[in-house]
Design an enzyme around this catalytic site. Sequence first.
Site, PDB file in Angstrom:
ATOM      1  N   THR A 188       0.866  -1.106   0.059  1.00  0.00           N
ATOM      2  CA  THR A 188       0.198   0.032   0.081  1.00  0.00           C
ATOM      3  C   THR A 188       1.052   1.090  -0.153  1.00  0.00           C
ATOM      4  O   THR A 188       1.840   1.189   0.597  1.00  0.00           O
ATOM      5  CB  THR A 188      -0.697   0.133   1.493  1.00  0.00           C
ATOM      6  N   VAL A 217     -12.256  -5.727   4.422  1.00  0.00           N
ATOM      7  CA  VAL A 217     -11.760  -4.199   4.525  1.00  0.00           C
ATOM      8  C   VAL A 217     -10.705  -4.135   5.176  1.00  0.00           C
ATOM      9  O   VAL A 217     -10.624  -5.030   6.254  1.00  0.00           O
ATOM     10  CB  VAL A 217     -12.957  -3.356   4.850  1.00  0.00           C
ATOM     11  N   GLY A 240       1.261  -3.543   5.201  1.00  0.00           N
ATOM     12  CA  GLY A 240       1.440  -4.883   5.416  1.00  0.00           C
ATOM     13  C   GLY A 240       0.043  -5.469   5.714  1.00  0.00           C
ATOM     14  O   GLY A 240      -1.100  -4.997   5.230  1.00  0.00           O
TER      15      GLY A 240
HETATM   16  C1  SD4 Z   1      -4.162  -4.086   3.649  1.00  0.00           C
HETATM   17  N1  SD4 Z   1      -2.624  -2.812   4.643  1.00  0.00           N
HETATM   18  O1  SD4 Z   1      -5.448  -4.069   2.754  1.00  0.00           O
HETATM   19  C2  SD4 Z   1      -3.449  -3.308   3.349  1.00  0.00           C
HETATM   20  C3  SD4 Z   1      -2.385  -3.923   2.387  1.00  0.00           C
HETATM   21  C4  SD4 Z   1      -1.071  -3.489   2.498  1.00  0.00           C
HETATM   22  O2  SD4 Z   1       1.233  -3.646   1.904  1.00  0.00           O
HETATM   23  O3  SD4 Z   1      -0.705  -2.401   3.080  1.00  0.00           O
HETATM   24  N2  SD4 Z   1      -0.135  -3.986   1.803  1.00  0.00           N
HETATM   25  O4  SD4 Z   1      -4.299  -4.861   4.462  1.00  0.00           O
END
Ligand code: SD4
Length: 333
Positions: A188, A217, A240
């Site tokens: 993200t 979500v 994450g």
């Molecule tokens: C999630 N935190 O949907 C997001 C995905 C993400 O690095 O950050 N990926 O859980």
Amino acid sequence: MSSRRRFLQSSLMAAGAALLPAARALPASNGAKVVSTWDFGVPANREAWRILAAGGNALDAVEAGARWAETGQCNSTVGRCGYPDRDGFVTLDASIMKGDGSCGAVAALQDIDHPISVARKVMEKTPHVLLVGDGARQFAVAEGFEPRELRTPEAEKAWREWRETSRYAPEINAERRGVPGNKDNHDTIGMLALGADGRMAGACTTSGMAWKMHGRVGDSPIIGAGLYVDDQVGGATASGVGEEMLRNAASFLVVELMRQGHSPSDACHLAIERVVMKRPQASKTLQVCFLAMNNHGEVGAFALHQGFVYAVCDAQQQDTLLQAPAVYATSKT
Ligand code: SD4
């Protein structure tokens, strides 16, 4: 090797190590700064910096940076090109927050390639903070956002391949470790900016975990989990496996730790320790990353597993990519 030894080793190896030198310096101007997660944070920061360097505000800057990540690249974890859920739908999550407490978010939004701008409209034009699913889409269309197909042929191909096993097992920094067929299932963009006026803002936008359950979500659109900003203290954002951030109200936790006097780096480290303490076994196989900046422009980050990089941009340094210290030196234990 013991976890403790791995931790010490990785801290020594990783703490503050500049992966890329500052490429160029703009004339020292105004104390403004922007930071963001992962290596695509470098080009995203450039978009945000264009606004900050011209004296623009932190909110416009983070929206511009996040918009770049959503459509300026074709990335399997953010915006257009994001990998779908297990039923084949690309569903996007985003949040935006100002340091005065104003905030807006969308979750499980389909067919709209700039969820961050829809989140800003939620903040500015509705009495609400979070719109989800069909309601978020209807609102976006009413606000003039054009619906479009977000699932690319590449994402569709990856999804069809995934369906052969249908195994949901988020890999730590998968793309960076060259895991075949398991590209970037979490990366993200979270961005924090400090304007020349001392005001802060943050944005966080994602397609969430690849192959998630339909309707899932993550933390990114949840104020206090994936993003939190307070002008009195600073801001934090996360990347994450979002379930861990949700369990710990993690970005809020980081900001509150800074409020208690911890540096951004210590606050991120303490929040990671909280994640480990809550779920010690799971922590060995999941990635969780925090990035924070206080209202003096001091920046810190910490991750569960080595491999989390973040980008920093201000008048003295552009295109700087730093590696965060981590609890575990290796991505697999
Ligand atoms: C999630 N935190 O949907 C997001 C995905 C993400 O690095 O950050 N990926 O859980």
